[in-house]
Design a protein around this motif. Sequence first.
Motif, short mmCIF file in Angstrom:
data_model
loop_
_atom_site.label_atom_id
_atom_site.label_comp_id
_atom_site.label_asym_id
_atom_site.label_seq_id
_atom_site.Cartn_x
_atom_site.Cartn_y
_atom_site.Cartn_z
N GLU A 52 102.66 -67.52 8.31
CA GLU A 52 101.85 -66.30 8.68
C GLU A 52 100.31 -66.56 7.99
O GLU A 52 100.37 -66.72 6.87
N ILE A 53 99.42 -66.67 8.75
CA ILE A 53 97.83 -66.68 8.30
C ILE A 53 97.12 -65.29 8.33
O ILE A 53 97.07 -64.90 9.47
N LEU A 54 96.56 -64.85 7.37
CA LEU A 54 95.68 -63.81 7.44
C LEU A 54 94.39 -64.01 7.87
O LEU A 54 93.65 -64.86 7.45
N LEU A 55 94.13 -63.45 9.03
CA LEU A 55 92.89 -63.81 9.77
C LEU A 55 91.68 -62.88 9.12
O LEU A 55 90.51 -63.22 9.07
N SER A 56 92.09 -61.82 8.55
CA SER A 56 90.76 -61.03 7.79
C SER A 56 91.35 -60.42 6.45
O SER A 56 92.74 -60.13 6.34
N GLY A 57 90.41 -60.32 5.72
CA GLY A 57 90.80 -59.27 4.55
C GLY A 57 91.06 -57.81 4.73
O GLY A 57 91.31 -57.30 5.91
N SER A 58 90.76 -57.30 3.60
CA SER A 58 90.77 -55.48 3.75
C SER A 58 89.80 -55.02 4.81
O SER A 58 88.79 -55.53 4.85
N ARG A 113 98.50 -58.66 15.54
CA ARG A 113 99.52 -57.67 14.57
C ARG A 113 98.73 -57.33 13.44
O ARG A 113 97.79 -58.11 12.94
N ILE A 114 98.71 -56.12 12.86
CA ILE A 114 98.05 -55.66 11.67
C ILE A 114 99.35 -55.15 10.81
O ILE A 114 100.24 -54.88 11.29
N ALA A 115 98.74 -54.88 9.66
CA ALA A 115 99.60 -54.52 8.64
C ALA A 115 98.71 -53.82 7.65
O ALA A 115 97.37 -54.04 7.31
N ARG A 116 99.09 -53.24 6.87
CA ARG A 116 98.45 -52.64 5.16
C ARG A 116 99.14 -53.41 4.08
O ARG A 116 100.23 -54.16 4.18
N ASP A 117 98.31 -53.55 3.48
CA ASP A 117 98.31 -54.47 2.24
C ASP A 117 99.90 -54.14 1.34
O ASP A 117 100.81 -54.87 1.20
N GLY A 118 99.92 -52.73 1.22
CA GLY A 118 101.48 -52.33 0.71
C GLY A 118 102.69 -52.65 1.65
O GLY A 118 103.75 -52.63 0.83
N ASP A 126 92.86 -50.84 3.52
CA ASP A 126 93.68 -52.10 3.17
C ASP A 126 94.26 -52.71 4.39
O ASP A 126 95.22 -53.44 4.20
N TRP A 127 93.68 -52.59 5.41
CA TRP A 127 94.54 -53.07 6.52
C TRP A 127 94.17 -54.59 6.80
O TRP A 127 93.05 -54.91 6.21
N PHE A 128 94.93 -55.58 7.26
CA PHE A 128 94.46 -56.83 7.65
C PHE A 128 95.29 -57.41 8.81
O PHE A 128 96.27 -56.75 9.34
N VAL A 129 94.67 -58.47 9.65
CA VAL A 129 95.12 -58.84 10.47
C VAL A 129 96.28 -60.20 10.39
O VAL A 129 95.86 -60.68 9.47
N ILE A 130 97.28 -60.17 10.98
CA ILE A 130 98.23 -61.41 10.72
C ILE A 130 98.27 -62.16 12.20
O ILE A 130 98.26 -61.66 13.18
N GLU A 131 98.27 -63.50 11.97
CA GLU A 131 98.35 -64.34 13.19
C GLU A 131 99.51 -65.10 12.63
O GLU A 131 100.06 -65.78 11.64
N GLY A 132 100.42 -65.66 13.72
CA GLY A 132 101.53 -66.59 13.56
C GLY A 132 102.58 -65.96 13.95
O GLY A 132 102.65 -64.74 14.27
N ALA A 133 103.95 -66.40 13.67
CA ALA A 133 105.36 -65.82 13.94
C ALA A 133 105.64 -64.96 12.88
O ALA A 133 105.31 -64.97 11.80
#
Length: 107
Positions: free
Chosen positions: A3-9, A24-29, A100-107
């Motif tokens: 998985e590649i993080l497309l963006s930081g916080s 897809r998005i997620a929080r750091d925690g 602390d949100w970021f974007v996830i790319e990949g499977a």
Amino acid sequence: MIEILLSGSMPFGEALEALKAGHRIARDGWYGQGVWLALSGPLGGKRIPAGSFWSKRNAEYAAQTIDGSANVLPCITMKTATGDIQMGWLASQADMLAEDWFVIEGA
């Protein structure tokens, strides 16, 4: 897959825009637990035939319409730490105020 993080916080508003753009998005925690959010369905909704509904009541409603279908609006889904998909995720106050949100790319 990697998985590649497309963006930081980022703040929730920016993360929500990324979600609406199909990411897809997620929080750091959450990330260490494999938890992420995705948008289910197109933004304007999609007509679904009565026979395709899981819910008996929704299927009954759709069957009674002129074309035998109903427009289903999108919702935010969460891939949980236990591997389930939770339909209709809602943000808490802490989630909306977090940066602390970021974007996830990949499977």
